[in-house]
Design a protein around this motif. Structure first.
Motif, mmCIF file in Angstrom:
data_model
loop_
_atom_site.group_PDB
_atom_site.id
_atom_site.type_symbol
_atom_site.label_atom_id
_atom_site.label_comp_id
_atom_site.label_asym_id
_atom_site.label_seq_id
_atom_site.Cartn_x
_atom_site.Cartn_y
_atom_site.Cartn_z
ATOM 1 N N PHE A 1 0.995 -1.084 -0.146
ATOM 2 C CA PHE A 1 0.114 -0.161 -0.039
ATOM 3 C C PHE A 1 0.775 1.397 0.030
ATOM 4 O O PHE A 1 0.566 2.168 -0.717
ATOM 5 N N TYR A 2 1.949 1.137 0.838
ATOM 6 C CA TYR A 2 2.642 2.608 0.874
ATOM 7 C C TYR A 2 3.513 2.788 -0.282
ATOM 8 O O TYR A 2 4.016 3.728 -0.434
ATOM 9 N N PHE A 3 3.719 1.725 -1.003
ATOM 10 C CA PHE A 3 4.542 1.854 -2.153
ATOM 11 C C PHE A 3 3.597 2.372 -3.435
ATOM 12 O O PHE A 3 4.153 3.099 -4.324
ATOM 13 N N HIS A 4 2.699 1.708 -3.658
ATOM 14 C CA HIS A 4 1.854 2.141 -4.638
ATOM 15 C C HIS A 4 0.827 3.040 -4.528
ATOM 16 O O HIS A 4 0.067 3.332 -5.681
ATOM 17 N N TYR A 5 0.277 3.354 -3.276
ATOM 18 C CA TYR A 5 -1.003 4.155 -3.087
ATOM 19 C C TYR A 5 -0.892 5.621 -3.923
ATOM 20 O O TYR A 5 -1.505 6.237 -4.289
ATOM 21 N N PRO A 6 0.430 6.222 -3.653
ATOM 22 C CA PRO A 6 0.644 7.578 -4.150
ATOM 23 C C PRO A 6 0.243 7.187 -5.731
ATOM 24 O O PRO A 6 -0.308 8.397 -6.103
ATOM 25 N N SER A 7 0.700 6.638 -6.293
ATOM 26 C CA SER A 7 0.689 6.416 -7.715
ATOM 27 C C SER A 7 -0.767 6.403 -8.043
ATOM 28 O O SER A 7 -1.273 6.961 -9.057
ATOM 29 N N PHE A 8 -1.518 5.460 -7.518
ATOM 30 C CA PHE A 8 -3.043 5.313 -7.317
ATOM 31 C C PHE A 8 -3.669 6.389 -7.275
ATOM 32 O O PHE A 8 -4.695 6.852 -8.199
ATOM 33 N N GLN A 9 -3.563 7.283 -6.507
ATOM 34 C CA GLN A 9 -3.826 8.712 -6.116
ATOM 35 C C GLN A 9 -3.655 9.363 -7.223
ATOM 36 O O GLN A 9 -4.714 10.230 -7.733
ATOM 37 N N ASP A 10 -2.733 9.487 -8.016
ATOM 38 C CA ASP A 10 -2.511 10.341 -9.028
ATOM 39 C C ASP A 10 -3.433 9.895 -10.215
ATOM 40 O O ASP A 10 -4.057 10.716 -10.997
ATOM 41 N N VAL A 11 -3.323 8.562 -10.617
ATOM 42 C CA VAL A 11 -4.162 7.952 -11.758
ATOM 43 C C VAL A 11 -5.581 8.000 -11.316
ATOM 44 O O VAL A 11 -6.220 8.683 -12.405
ATOM 45 N N HIS A 12 -6.024 8.043 -10.323
ATOM 46 C CA HIS A 12 -7.429 8.369 -9.803
ATOM 47 C C HIS A 12 -7.722 9.895 -10.022
ATOM 48 O O HIS A 12 -9.203 10.089 -10.367
ATOM 49 N N THR A 13 -6.779 10.711 -9.847
ATOM 50 C CA THR A 13 -7.190 12.306 -9.901
ATOM 51 C C THR A 13 -7.427 12.215 -11.478
ATOM 52 O O THR A 13 -8.132 13.187 -11.856
ATOM 53 N N MET A 14 -6.725 11.875 -12.209
ATOM 54 C CA MET A 14 -6.574 11.825 -13.671
ATOM 55 C C MET A 14 -7.808 11.441 -14.392
ATOM 56 O O MET A 14 -8.583 12.080 -15.021
ATOM 57 N N VAL A 15 -8.353 10.383 -13.878
ATOM 58 C CA VAL A 15 -9.497 9.825 -14.338
ATOM 59 C C VAL A 15 -10.856 10.573 -13.971
ATOM 60 O O VAL A 15 -11.663 11.116 -14.980
ATOM 61 N N PHE A 16 -11.010 11.080 -12.677
ATOM 62 C CA PHE A 16 -11.988 11.655 -12.363
ATOM 63 C C PHE A 16 -12.103 13.224 -12.311
ATOM 64 O O PHE A 16 -13.089 13.818 -12.809
ATOM 65 N N VAL A 17 -10.845 13.734 -12.068
ATOM 66 C CA VAL A 17 -10.648 15.139 -12.169
ATOM 67 C C VAL A 17 -10.260 15.804 -13.709
ATOM 68 O O VAL A 17 -10.883 16.634 -14.406
ATOM 69 N N GLY A 18 -9.304 15.016 -14.111
ATOM 70 C CA GLY A 18 -8.488 15.397 -15.519
ATOM 71 C C GLY A 18 -9.306 15.221 -16.641
ATOM 72 O O GLY A 18 -9.744 16.126 -17.523
ATOM 73 N N PHE A 19 -10.053 13.916 -16.677
ATOM 74 C CA PHE A 19 -10.829 13.622 -18.037
ATOM 75 C C PHE A 19 -12.082 14.406 -17.827
ATOM 76 O O PHE A 19 -12.532 14.849 -18.850
ATOM 77 N N GLY A 20 -12.642 14.419 -16.572
ATOM 78 C CA GLY A 20 -13.899 15.227 -16.422
ATOM 79 C C GLY A 20 -13.933 16.490 -16.807
ATOM 80 O O GLY A 20 -14.835 17.128 -17.905
ATOM 81 N N PHE A 21 -12.839 17.516 -16.285
ATOM 82 C CA PHE A 21 -12.995 18.740 -16.487
ATOM 83 C C PHE A 21 -12.668 19.055 -17.896
ATOM 84 O O PHE A 21 -12.686 20.120 -18.544
ATOM 85 N N LEU A 22 -11.670 18.047 -18.640
ATOM 86 C CA LEU A 22 -11.305 18.448 -19.972
ATOM 87 C C LEU A 22 -12.334 18.479 -20.884
ATOM 88 O O LEU A 22 -12.243 18.814 -22.118
ATOM 89 N N MET A 23 -13.363 17.893 -20.651
ATOM 90 C CA MET A 23 -14.526 17.796 -21.507
ATOM 91 C C MET A 23 -15.704 18.986 -21.000
ATOM 92 O O MET A 23 -16.724 18.763 -22.040
ATOM 93 N N VAL A 24 -15.499 19.754 -20.182
ATOM 94 C CA VAL A 24 -16.356 20.616 -19.983
ATOM 95 C C VAL A 24 -16.477 22.133 -20.811
ATOM 96 O O VAL A 24 -16.932 23.042 -20.598
ATOM 97 N N PHE A 25 -15.498 21.756 -21.879
ATOM 98 C CA PHE A 25 -15.464 23.270 -22.860
ATOM 99 C C PHE A 25 -16.774 23.393 -23.601
ATOM 100 O O PHE A 25 -17.259 24.593 -24.052
ATOM 101 N N LEU A 26 -17.638 22.459 -23.886
ATOM 102 C CA LEU A 26 -19.147 22.760 -24.600
ATOM 103 C C LEU A 26 -19.783 23.541 -23.388
ATOM 104 O O LEU A 26 -19.997 23.379 -22.315
ATOM 105 N N GLN A 27 -20.246 24.737 -23.970
ATOM 106 C CA GLN A 27 -20.941 25.742 -23.337
ATOM 107 C C GLN A 27 -21.875 25.536 -22.398
ATOM 108 O O GLN A 27 -22.404 26.015 -21.389
ATOM 109 N N ARG A 28 -22.822 24.473 -23.014
ATOM 110 C CA ARG A 28 -24.188 24.040 -22.359
ATOM 111 C C ARG A 28 -24.417 22.466 -22.081
ATOM 112 O O ARG A 28 -25.397 21.939 -21.855
#
Length: 475
Positions: A57-84
């Motif tokens: 857990f202590y070796f891999h959870y930091p990487s998991f946190q980063d990947v998890h953030t990319m999936v839910f925040v990165g991908f999600g907000f990248l697609m909000v460019f459409l005005q409506r």
């Protein structure tokens, strides 16, 4: 009211019924087959007399946190460019990823880590090279990072059909694409023993071309009716740039998370880091050059700057060299920017592919380039260049089971297999999603939140429009 079309009771119930059905079914399968792995189970962990500090857990959870953030925040907000379509971009990303994490745990689990009649889950990598434990059962545990990678491929496909599909269609797409992703990954990584740690092939190429073929099958000739909604405004582009920054920052973790601890993981992060910087500079340069008046296009910056992370997904763990990472990133940023400027318009006009987010430019072409770069770097692999580290990156070459040229051919064949899965799978799933019983937005309501969401202020707007057209009945 034109902006809030009436939907039949049956179609209104499709989303809640599918959510309940899928959740209930996966919960039942989890109850029978899914168990904690040795690092998570209380009895197994303490029976081994380990120190808590040794837990993976202590070796891999930091990487998991980063990947998890990319999936839910990165991908999600990248697609909000459409005005409506901001609610739908972030909201449906949330929905699809949450379902994919559960479903891919089962699909990948049965393919990769089914032993003793159960799927064993934890945070660490199931691949043998990413763990130092000698016991074979410990090598086949499924981790949360694998599930996030599958969700990433799904969201790439979502970007191609963004705004043109309903949530029921998207859930069915997720159900089937996760299965195809798992099979393709199993064929490449387990049967062909292809090297693709960062997913240039299994994630980016598969997700992009699956989505593009899906968009081609679901082509809407009358989409011009909602073309005015398919644009951005100042604030929607600004929010989308937040997604870009999150993806850019955490991409080194994304590519390096599944690699072997030590020099391989370190090298993967470093190669991704430099490739991203080069793709960013080439994007700014090309965006200004092709604009005509020297001004930058935010669409290019939001997307093409990330191509450097995609192009080294396969070769990042290899001895690419820092110069090679810079060159690859610069090329990817250039190709991606030119794709947005010149190729995207012809996709719809000539090939009938309505690629909402331009996934062909960010994930498709850079993914294929990354796969081909992997072929080249693999062919150049030698014992002198890698030393004892050759076993971590190319175990078949290190063990004398194949030559560098033979492994390179495996890499190339893996690309063709991925494209075949994407094209055939996308076509079949697209035909299913065309069924008339599925709730789909009409042409005039595409890229519009109000058809599926309660939007603040919509009732006041309706009242104002009603008053503006109401005739004066006073004497």
């Amino acid at each position: 009211m034109a902006r809030t079309p009436r939907r039949t009771a049956g179609r209104r119930l499709q989303l809640p019924l599918l959510c309940l059905l899928f959740q209930g079914a996966t919960a039942i399968v989890f109850a029978f087959f899914v168990r904690y792995d040795h690092e998570t189970d209380a009895a197994l962990w303490h029976w081994g007399n380990h120190s808590n500090a040794d837990n993976e857990f202590y070796f891999h959870y930091p990487s998991f946190q980063d990947v998890h953030t990319m999936v839910f925040v990165g991908f999600g907000f990248l697609m909000v460019f459409l005005q409506r379509y901001g609610f739908s971009s972030v909201g449906f990303t949330f929905l699809l990823a949450a379902f994919a994490l559960q479903w891919s745990t089962l699909v990948q689990g049965f393919l990769h880590s089914f032993h003793g009649g159960h799927i064993h889950v934890g945070v660490e990598r199931w691949a043998p090279e990413a763990t130092s434990h000698p016991s074979p059962p410990l090598h086949t545990d499924l981790n949360m990072i694998n599930a996030d990678f599958c969700a990433g491929a799904l969201l790439i496909s979502f970007g191609a059909v963004l705004g043109k599909t309903g949530p029921a269609q998207l859930l069915l797409m997720a159900l089937l694409e996760v299965v195809l992703f798992g099979i393709n990954e199993f064929v490449l990584l387990d049967l062909l023993e292809v090297r693709d740690a960062g997913g240039s092939m299994t994630i980016h190429t598969f997700g992009a071309y699956f989505g593009l073929v899906l968009s081609w099958v679901l082509y809407r000739p009358q989409l011009e009716k909602s073309k005015h909604h398919q644009s951005s405004i100042y604030h929607s582009d600004l929010f989308a740039m937040i997604g870009t920054i999150f993806l850019w920052i955490f991409c080194p973790s994304f590519n390096s998370a599944p690699t072997s601890l030590g020099d391989t993981q370190h090298r993967t992060a470093l190669n991704t880091y430099y490739s991203l910087t080069a793709s960013t500079l080439s994007t700014f340069a090309l965006s200004a050059l092709v604009s005509g008046d020297g001004r930058l296009d935010m669409v290019h910056i939001q997307n093409a700057a990330l191509a450097g992370g995609v192009v080294v997904g396969t070769s990042g763990e290899m001895m690419l060299t820092p110069f090679g990472a810079l060159a690859a990133g610069f090329l990817a940023g250039t190709v991606s920017t030119l794709g947005y400027k010149f190729f995207t318009p012809s996709l719809e006009s000539k090939f009938k592919v309505q690629d909402t987010c331009g996934v062909h430019n960010l994930h498709g072409m850079p993914g294929v380039l990354g796969a081909l770069l992997g072929v080249l770097v693999t062919a150049l692999a030698t014992h002198e260049a890698y030393g004892d580290g050759l076993e971590d990156v190319f175990p078949l070459i290190a063990e004398g089971q194949c030559s560098a040229t033979s492994q390179a051919m495996r890499q190339l064949f893996g690309l063709f297999v991925t494209l075949a899965f994407a094209f055939v799978g996308g076509s079949l799933v697209g035909l299913l999603l065309r069924l008339p019983l599925l709730d789909t937005p009409p042409d005039s309501q595409c890229y519009e939140d109000q058809i599926y969401w309660e939007v603040p202020g919509e009732h006041e707007d309706e009242a104002q429009r009603t008053l503006s057209v109401e005739p004066d009945t006073r004497a």
